[in-house]
Design an enzyme around this catalytic site. Sequence first.
Site: not given
Ligand code: IDP
Ligand code: MG
Length: 206
Positions: A60, A100, A108, A142, A153, A163, A166, A177
């Site tokens: 990212k 997304y 968020f 995550t 991470r 984080n 991806h 994807e």
């Molecule tokens: P993942 O990336 O581990 O699959 P997802 O739940 O698919 O997690 O969320 C996608 C991305 O959204 C995360 O990697 C992170 O960058 C962002 N994200 C997820 N939860 C939060 C949050 O509570 N606050 C801010 N950003 C978030």
């Molecule tokens: Mg995800």
Amino acid sequence: MLQRRLFHTILQHFYPGNQETTKSLLSGFPLALRYGHRAAWNRSKSSSQDLRERTLVAVKPDGVQRRLVGQIIQRFEQRGFKLVGLKMLQASEDLLSEHYCELKMKPFYHSLLRYMTSGPVVVMVWEGHNVIQTSRTMVGHTNPAEAQSGTVRGDFSIHVSRNVVHASDSVEGAQKEIQLWFKEKDLLYWDCDQTKTSDQTKTSDV
Ligand code: IDP
Ligand code: MG
């Protein structure tokens, strides 16, 4: 019938006078003939499909800014996965809203799009046995606060909003994807010497 007689002749050559051995080997012949090659074919087909599982991994914008691209690639190479697609780009909001789409209702979501469009990303397709699940483990939770040390991470980030990386989370997600970020012609099919069995490697090659 001709094949059975031929097999019988071969067995007699190797076990002259040993009627019992010849008889017991011959009894398995029809089954081996009928199913043996099919089982072998299915086995090699499913194991080669398994080796070709693919997933999408992206560094990212914060990972690119912090010069972490090389270290992240190294972890996947070191683990034994094969890089089959790679590109750096400034992702558009349209592309990211598709990527997304399942998070559209999350509070968020808009800050996530701002984050993901804040700079270039490096997107990759990695291939190998169980790569989808293994790369999720390598990437970590995550929320980096909950990610284990040793994961990307867990080693490089402290907050869920930054984080670093991806990775696709399922077979369907990975297929969707990969198609979204890459054209089929930009993905390579190349032979990895290390996944060849030793009998495929000629002595002269070593
Ligand atoms: P993942 O990336 O581990 O699959 P997802 O739940 O698919 O997690 O969320 C996608 C991305 O959204 C995360 O990697 C992170 O960058 C962002 N994200 C997820 N939860 C939060 C949050 O509570 N606050 C801010 N950003 C978030
Ligand atoms: Mg995800």
